[in-house]
Design an enzyme around this catalytic site. Structure first.
Site, mmCIF file in Angstrom:
data_model
loop_
_atom_site.group_PDB
_atom_site.id
_atom_site.type_symbol
_atom_site.label_atom_id
_atom_site.label_comp_id
_atom_site.label_asym_id
_atom_site.label_seq_id
_atom_site.Cartn_x
_atom_site.Cartn_y
_atom_site.Cartn_z
ATOM 1 C CE LYS A 163 59.140 37.616 0.567
ATOM 2 N NZ LYS A 163 58.644 37.273 2.004
ATOM 3 C CE LYS A 262 57.616 31.554 6.335
ATOM 4 N NZ LYS A 262 58.543 32.452 6.243
HETATM 5 O O1 OSB Z 1 57.987 35.980 4.799
HETATM 6 O O2 OSB Z 1 57.686 34.077 3.812
HETATM 7 C C1 OSB Z 1 58.478 34.917 4.227
HETATM 8 C C2 OSB Z 1 61.782 33.879 2.695
HETATM 9 C C3 OSB Z 1 62.579 34.213 3.738
HETATM 10 C C4 OSB Z 1 62.076 34.586 4.806
HETATM 11 C C5 OSB Z 1 60.760 34.904 4.734
HETATM 12 C C6 OSB Z 1 59.838 34.847 3.968
HETATM 13 C C7 OSB Z 1 60.325 34.207 2.781
HETATM 14 C C8 OSB Z 1 59.656 33.928 1.490
HETATM 15 C C9 OSB Z 1 60.324 32.930 0.316
HETATM 16 O O3 OSB Z 1 58.578 34.627 1.121
HETATM 17 C C10 OSB Z 1 59.594 31.671 0.664
HETATM 18 C C11 OSB Z 1 60.324 30.565 -0.390
HETATM 19 O O4 OSB Z 1 60.236 30.811 -1.383
HETATM 20 O O5 OSB Z 1 60.949 29.734 0.253
HETATM 21 MG MG MG Z 2 55.841 35.966 5.001
#
Ligand code: OSB
Ligand code: MG
Length: 368
Positions: A163, A262
């Site tokens: 991140k 997703k």
């Molecule tokens: O932006 O992909 C994303 C987690 C929560 C909300 C958004 C995101 C994410 C992650 C983690 O990047 C993904 C995971 O390990 O499940």
């Molecule tokens: Mg993302």
């Protein structure tokens, strides 16, 4: 399909360690687990992947609960369906609320597959026996992010997503690239930047990131296309793609070279499969995104990612990455960078009722 009962379980579980982005620090994960039961007692499972607060998209656990209880379950009760594909049409009059729709759709697809005594991946057209996995490192000190990456690489992950955000980007990426010269690395900005930052984002090009995920506005497609012309790192869209129509627009505008799909964000399998087909036809690469979810949703993700177009490792990690103990009977395990698909009917996992009870704060049953 003879759906007779739908049960909603609101659960909450502590994460092993806090998950941090520039938008949110999460220590506890709330969720809703859905059971859809037929007249013979077969049970399909779904999961609401919205968070407690609307930091990622506008939905929350509470809005999803309301939508399920007051809108979507009554729709399914009034109009019995024979195939889960019919849910797209049934839910069409309901605007937005993708995660609420997806959760019920997941449970009904799983139930349908169990009724057919077939694995869900098989009904979806999946072919991969094992799905490429990847893990995410939240924002932390550079030393902390390097340490976490070492742990994950030692566990066999071959793709790591980090991140980033303004003020925590170039230095972070440089340090990780120096420590891991050959690792497949990508950076997710969760919409931390503006088009004005294009020059700055260009300075990430030298670090050979596989892609940069959602650098700009959550609902933007035009500026991402402009940015993509200025940087060589491929842009992957996440938040900006919530429907097949968004995907069509992104393709027309050339907003991205990659998309993270997703189930929750796009409203379930029917939309996800439509987006999948659009991407295949138009040579957009794709992978399956994660939502720090519990094992039910992870098992759904594995079913989806078994389709051969999901060529890039997704945010699919072991249950043990986030949880001391997951709520399913057979935890998700990543080995050498892959998760094996489940060969039992449906999503291939059942609830661990004892664990579910431990983490459940509220449940309600609806008779159809
Ligand atoms: O932006 O992909 C994303 C987690 C929560 C909300 C958004 C995101 C994410 C992650 C983690 O990047 C993904 C995971 O390990 O499940
Ligand atoms: Mg993302």
């Amino acid at each position: 399909m003879n759906i007779k009962k739908i049960r909603l379980h609101i659960i909450s579980m502590s994460l092993k360690k806090p998950f941090v982005t520039h938008l949110q620090r999460m220590e506890t994960r709330e969720g809703i687990i859905i059971e859809a039961e037929d007249q013979r007692g077969a049970v399909g499972l779904g999961e609401v992947v919205a968070f407690s607060t609307p930091w990622y998209t506008e939905e929350t656990i509470k809005t999803c609960y309301h939508m399920l209880k007051d809108v979507l379950i009554p729709l399914v009760e009034r109009s019995p369906i024979t195939h889960p594909e019919e849910l797209s049409k049934l839910f069409e009059p309901v605007r937005g609320n993708a995660m609420a729709k997806a959760s019920l759709e997941m449970a009904i697809w799983d139930l349908y597959a169990r009724q057919q005594e077939k694995p869900l991946w098989n009904l979806l057209g999946g072919t991969r026996e094992k799905v490429p996995a990847g893990a995410v490192v939240g924002a932390d000190s550079i030393a902390g992010m390097i340490a976490q990456t070492h742990e994950l690489v030692d566990e066999g992950y071959e793709r790591i997503k980090i991140k980033i955000s303004k003020g925590a980007d170039v230095e972070v990426v440089r340090a990780l690239r120096e420590e891991f010269p050959h690792l497949s690395l990508l950076a997710d900005a969760n919409s931390a930047y503006e088009l004005n930052d294009a020059e700055h984002l260009k300075s990430l090009d030298e670090f050979r990131l596989k892609m940069i995920e959602q650098p700009l506005g959550i609902d933007d497609l035009v500026e991402h296309a402009i940015l993509q012309n200025k940087i060589s790192t491929p842009i992957c869209l996440d938040e900006s793609i919530v429907s097949p129509h968004d995907m069509k627009s992104a393709i027309q505008l050339k907003s991205c070279g990659v998309v993270n799909i997703k189930l929750g964000r796009v409203g379930g399998y029917n939309h996800a499969l439509e987006i999948y087909r659009l991407c295949k036809t138009n040579e957009i690469k794709m992978w399956c995104g994660g939502m720090i979810e519990f094992g039910v949703s992870r098992a759904h993700n594995i079913s989806l990612a078994s389709l051969e177009g999901f060529s890039i490792p997704g945010d699919i990690s072991s249950s043990s990455k986030y949880w001391e103990e997951d709520i399913i009977d057979a935890p998700i395990v990543v080995e050498n960078g892959f998760v094996k698909r489940f060969d039992r009917p449906g999503i291939g996992v059942d609830l661990n009722q004892k664990r579910l009870n431990e983490v459940c704060n509220y449940r309600e049953e609806f008779l159809l």
